[in-house]
Design a protein around this motif. Structure first.
Motif, PDB file in Angstrom:
ATOM      1  N   GLY A  53       0.688  -1.271  -0.076  1.00 43.69           N
ATOM      2  CA  GLY A  53      -0.181  -0.007  -0.009  1.00 43.69           C
ATOM      3  C   GLY A  53       0.959   1.319  -0.100  1.00 43.69           C
ATOM      4  N   TYR A  54       0.379   2.110  -1.087  1.00 48.78           N
ATOM      5  CA  TYR A  54       0.996   3.455  -0.949  1.00 48.78           C
ATOM      6  C   TYR A  54       0.182   4.516  -1.251  1.00 48.78           C
ATOM      7  CZ  TYR A  54       4.976   6.528  -2.332  1.00 48.78           C
ATOM      8  OH  TYR A  54       5.972   7.379  -2.417  1.00 48.78           O
ATOM      9  N   GLY A  55       0.394   5.532  -0.468  1.00 47.66           N
ATOM     10  CA  GLY A  55      -0.713   6.802  -0.555  1.00 47.66           C
ATOM     11  C   GLY A  55      -0.886   7.561  -1.823  1.00 47.66           C
ATOM     12  N   GLY A  56       0.214   7.664  -2.466  1.00 52.07           N
ATOM     13  CA  GLY A  56       0.521   8.260  -3.835  1.00 52.07           C
ATOM     14  C   GLY A  56       1.613   8.393  -4.217  1.00 52.07           C
ATOM     15  N   SER A  57       1.818   8.928  -5.576  1.00 51.19           N
ATOM     16  CA  SER A  57       3.123   9.042  -6.244  1.00 51.19           C
ATOM     17  C   SER A  57       3.986  10.251  -5.525  1.00 51.19           C
ATOM     18  CB  SER A  57       2.827   9.505  -7.625  1.00 51.19           C
ATOM     19  OG  SER A  57       2.188  10.788  -7.893  1.00 51.19           O
ATOM     20  N   SER A  58       3.230  11.158  -4.634  1.00 54.63           N
ATOM     21  CA  SER A  58       4.031  12.185  -4.199  1.00 54.63           C
ATOM     22  C   SER A  58       4.449  12.108  -2.573  1.00 54.63           C
ATOM     23  CB  SER A  58       3.256  13.797  -4.180  1.00 54.63           C
ATOM     24  OG  SER A  58       1.956  13.385  -3.277  1.00 54.63           O
ATOM     25  N   GLY A  59       4.295  10.727  -2.108  1.00 52.46           N
ATOM     26  CA  GLY A  59       4.526  10.268  -0.987  1.00 52.46           C
ATOM     27  C   GLY A  59       6.181  10.209  -0.638  1.00 52.46           C
ATOM     28  N   TYR A  60       6.540  10.239   0.564  1.00 49.98           N
ATOM     29  CA  TYR A  60       7.854  10.046   1.080  1.00 49.98           C
ATOM     30  C   TYR A  60       8.019   9.241   2.412  1.00 49.98           C
ATOM     31  CZ  TYR A  60       7.006  14.013   3.777  1.00 49.98           C
ATOM     32  OH  TYR A  60       6.720  14.951   4.726  1.00 49.98           O
ATOM     33  N   TYR A  61       8.999   8.806   2.713  1.00 49.92           N
ATOM     34  CA  TYR A  61       9.284   7.934   4.046  1.00 49.92           C
ATOM     35  C   TYR A  61      10.877   8.402   4.237  1.00 49.92           C
ATOM     36  CZ  TYR A  61      10.181   5.146   8.033  1.00 49.92           C
ATOM     37  OH  TYR A  61      10.353   4.485   9.367  1.00 49.92           O
ATOM     38  N   ARG A  62      11.219   8.969   5.230  1.00 55.58           N
ATOM     39  CA  ARG A  62      12.626   9.262   5.485  1.00 55.58           C
ATOM     40  C   ARG A  62      13.178   8.640   6.968  1.00 55.58           C
ATOM     41  NH1 ARG A  62      10.829  14.629   3.410  1.00 55.58           N
ATOM     42  NH2 ARG A  62      11.616  14.614   1.413  1.00 55.58           N
ATOM     43  N   MET A  63      14.217   8.155   6.804  1.00 54.42           N
ATOM     44  CA  MET A  63      14.886   7.561   8.192  1.00 54.42           C
ATOM     45  C   MET A  63      16.189   8.421   8.438  1.00 54.42           C
ATOM     46  SD  MET A  63      14.264   3.721   7.842  1.00 54.42           S
ATOM     47  CE  MET A  63      14.787   3.009   9.620  1.00 54.42           C
ATOM     48  N   ASP A  64      16.329   8.853   9.694  1.00 59.30           N
ATOM     49  CA  ASP A  64      17.808   9.720   9.823  1.00 59.30           C
ATOM     50  C   ASP A  64      18.073   9.351  11.214  1.00 59.30           C
ATOM     51  OD1 ASP A  64      19.772  11.414   9.491  1.00 59.30           O
ATOM     52  OD2 ASP A  64      18.571  13.369   9.482  1.00 59.30           O
ATOM     53  N   ASN A  65      19.320   9.883  11.494  1.00 65.32           N
ATOM     54  CA  ASN A  65      19.907   9.544  13.059  1.00 65.32           C
ATOM     55  C   ASN A  65      19.810   7.988  13.553  1.00 65.32           C
ATOM     56  OD1 ASN A  65      20.901  12.353  13.008  1.00 65.32           O
ATOM     57  ND2 ASN A  65      18.828  12.998  13.734  1.00 65.32           N
ATOM     58  N   ILE A  66      20.139   6.964  12.729  1.00 62.47           N
ATOM     59  CA  ILE A  66      19.864   5.646  13.056  1.00 62.47           C
ATOM     60  C   ILE A  66      20.947   5.285  13.994  1.00 62.47           C
ATOM     61  CG2 ILE A  66      19.925   3.387  12.317  1.00 62.47           C
ATOM     62  CD1 ILE A  66      19.225   4.441   9.767  1.00 62.47           C
ATOM     63  N   HIS A  67      20.619   4.848  15.287  1.00 69.69           N
ATOM     64  CA  HIS A  67      21.610   4.488  16.324  1.00 69.69           C
ATOM     65  C   HIS A  67      21.267   3.169  16.888  1.00 69.69           C
ATOM     66  CE1 HIS A  67      22.880   8.683  17.355  1.00 69.69           C
ATOM     67  NE2 HIS A  67      21.684   9.015  16.879  1.00 69.69           N
ATOM     68  N   LEU A  68      22.304   2.534  17.120  1.00 73.92           N
ATOM     69  CA  LEU A  68      22.349   1.228  17.685  1.00 73.92           C
ATOM     70  C   LEU A  68      23.063   1.399  18.956  1.00 73.92           C
ATOM     71  CD1 LEU A  68      21.452  -1.917  17.221  1.00 73.92           C
ATOM     72  CD2 LEU A  68      23.544  -2.230  16.097  1.00 73.92           C
ATOM     73  N   ASN A  69      22.353   0.978  20.172  1.00 71.99           N
ATOM     74  CA  ASN A  69      22.904   1.031  21.254  1.00 71.99           C
ATOM     75  C   ASN A  69      22.612  -0.144  22.204  1.00 71.99           C
ATOM     76  OD1 ASN A  69      23.469   4.014  21.234  1.00 71.99           O
ATOM     77  ND2 ASN A  69      21.120   4.087  21.058  1.00 71.99           N
ATOM     78  N   GLY A  70      23.903  -0.569  23.044  1.00 71.75           N
ATOM     79  CA  GLY A  70      23.665  -1.661  23.906  1.00 71.75           C
ATOM     80  C   GLY A  70      24.992  -2.014  24.504  1.00 71.75           C
TER      81      GLY A  70
END
Length: 93
Positions: free
Chosen positions: A76-93
């Motif tokens: 499912g995709y809402g439309g051709s002008s959509g976007y999804y961004r990820m930033d500042n990915i951290h792996l802690n432990g």
């Protein structure tokens, strides 16, 4: 150990982004699984940045020294002008 890790990131999605997102894990990079502790989510953040966390405890078996993560967007995709961004990915432990 992998079971002691937390993955976090900032995400931003508009109203025309994917309808669902889900995270999966693997110990070998080939066979991926998920867990009820990692439910799917709606990546539409209304265009605002928000923070998301994945706790590995209770999901990834203890004793693993390596784990692979896969994110699946859709179906499912809402439309051709959509976007999804990820930033500042951290792996802690």
């Amino acid at each position: 150990k992998a079971a002691e890790l937390t993955l976090s990131w900032a995400e931003q999605g508009g109203s025309f982004t994917f309808n669902t997102a889900k995270a999966y894990w693997s110990s070998d990079g080939v066979t991926f699984s998920t867990n009820a502790l990692w439910p799917s989510w709606d990546p539409d953040t209304g265009g605002e940045w928000s923070t998301r966390y994945l706790e590995f405890a209770g999901v990834v078996p203890s004793g693993l020294s390596r784990v692979y993560i896969r994110f699946v967007l859709g179906p499912g995709y809402g439309g051709s002008s959509g976007y999804y961004r990820m930033d500042n990915i951290h792996l802690n432990g």
